[in-house]
Design an enzyme around this catalytic site. Structure first.
Site, short mmCIF file in Angstrom:
data_model
loop_
_atom_site.label_atom_id
_atom_site.label_comp_id
_atom_site.label_asym_id
_atom_site.label_seq_id
_atom_site.Cartn_x
_atom_site.Cartn_y
_atom_site.Cartn_z
N GLY A 1 41.77 31.89 34.35
CA GLY A 1 43.16 32.23 34.46
C GLY A 1 43.07 33.87 33.78
N ASN A 2 42.38 33.93 32.74
CA ASN A 2 42.32 35.26 32.16
C ASN A 2 42.17 36.61 33.20
OD1 ASN A 2 41.89 33.55 29.20
ND2 ASN A 2 42.95 35.36 29.09
N SER A 3 41.47 36.34 34.00
CA SER A 3 40.81 37.49 35.00
C SER A 3 42.01 38.47 35.06
CB SER A 3 40.33 37.23 36.18
OG SER A 3 39.04 36.29 36.02
N ASP B 1 35.29 45.07 41.55
CA ASP B 1 36.33 43.81 40.96
C ASP B 1 37.55 44.80 40.48
OD1 ASP B 1 37.07 41.44 40.93
OD2 ASP B 1 35.86 40.87 39.24
N HIS C 1 38.76 39.78 42.56
CA HIS C 1 38.37 38.39 42.69
C HIS C 1 39.75 37.49 42.71
CE1 HIS C 1 37.39 37.84 38.36
NE2 HIS C 1 37.91 36.82 38.56
#
Length: 240
Positions: free
Chosen positions: A189-191, A113, A83
């Site tokens: 932002g950690n994804s 994902d 994503h």
């Protein structure tokens, strides 16, 4: 020559600061991602959770997605969340030393994902060792490295709170299997960033948080990821 005492010894060298050497090593393999997205209708999250790497803007113009990834092969292969780079027309990554590269989307699985990027660097890159989510125990100390709110290479710590969760979102058309639940602090932002054990191995990849609950975060277990990206892994990867 004066003997160094405990009082004037650098605090980071205290044996209780076990995360310092792990973080220093791990950050070299973690990269930041900025993806310029094609104009599209913004995606909406499911009711049970919100991914924390969706684009910040939601207008019809090209927007930017900010996320994290980590190097899994020294020849430039990078693992991240699908994503983060979904519908991207260009992807730029930034290494820990500040070098920037255009990245190519090599492979992705939008349902699970997971995405694999590649950059063409002039020299071998520091790949992160991959551990086993299956061998990980509830209660283990872990650290998370990522770029929350664009703040690059932020370290948070916690424990593995639970294992083997399975969650699905019909609205987002996502299926998360072999989920590790942790209490590491996670933000947009950690994804795509790694969850790392005390051996410095990535045992999971941050994926989402529960809506309106800041004490729970979820990562895709590395054993599940390896099943889908095995062709992109070096032969020696995957050993504990």
């Amino acid at each position: 020559m004066k003997r160094r005492t405990r009082a004037n010894r650098p605090a980071y060298r205290h044996p209780g600061n076990m995360f310092v050497p792990i973080a220093q090593q791990a950050k070299r393999s973690v990269i930041s991602i900025r993806a310029q997205l094609r104009p599209a209708k913004p995606q909406r999250s499911g009711s049970f959770a919100i991914p924390f790497g969706w684009p910040y803007a939601d207008d019809a113009a090209t927007t930017e997605s900010v996320g994290t990834g980590f190097i899994i092969r020294s020849d430039g292969y990078i693992l991240t969340s699908e994503h983060v780079v979904h519908n991207a027309e260009s992807i730029q990554i930034k290494l820990y030393n500040g070098d920037k590269y255009a990245a190519e989307l090599i492979w992705c699985d939008p349902v699970r994902d997971i995405a694999v990027l590649r950059i063409r660097a002039s020299k071998p890159l520091p790949a992160m060792p991959l551990g086993s989510s299956g061998k990980t125990k509830v209660g283990e100390l872990v650290i998370s490295v990522g770029n929350p709110l664009g703040l690059e290479h932020t370290i948070t710590t916690g424990i593995v709170s639970a294992k083997n969760r399975r969650m699905a979102s019909t609205k987002n058309k996502k299926l998360y299997e072999d989920i590790l639940q942790t209490d590491c602090a996670i933000h947009p932002g950690n994804s795509g960033g790694p969850v790392i054990n005390l051996n410095g191995q990535a045992i999971g990849m941050n994926a989402f948080v529960v809506k309106d609950n800041h004490g729970l975060s979820f990562a895709i277990g590395m054993d599940c990821i390896k099943q889908h990206i095995r062709s992109f892994l070096p032969r020696e990867a995957g050993s504990e």
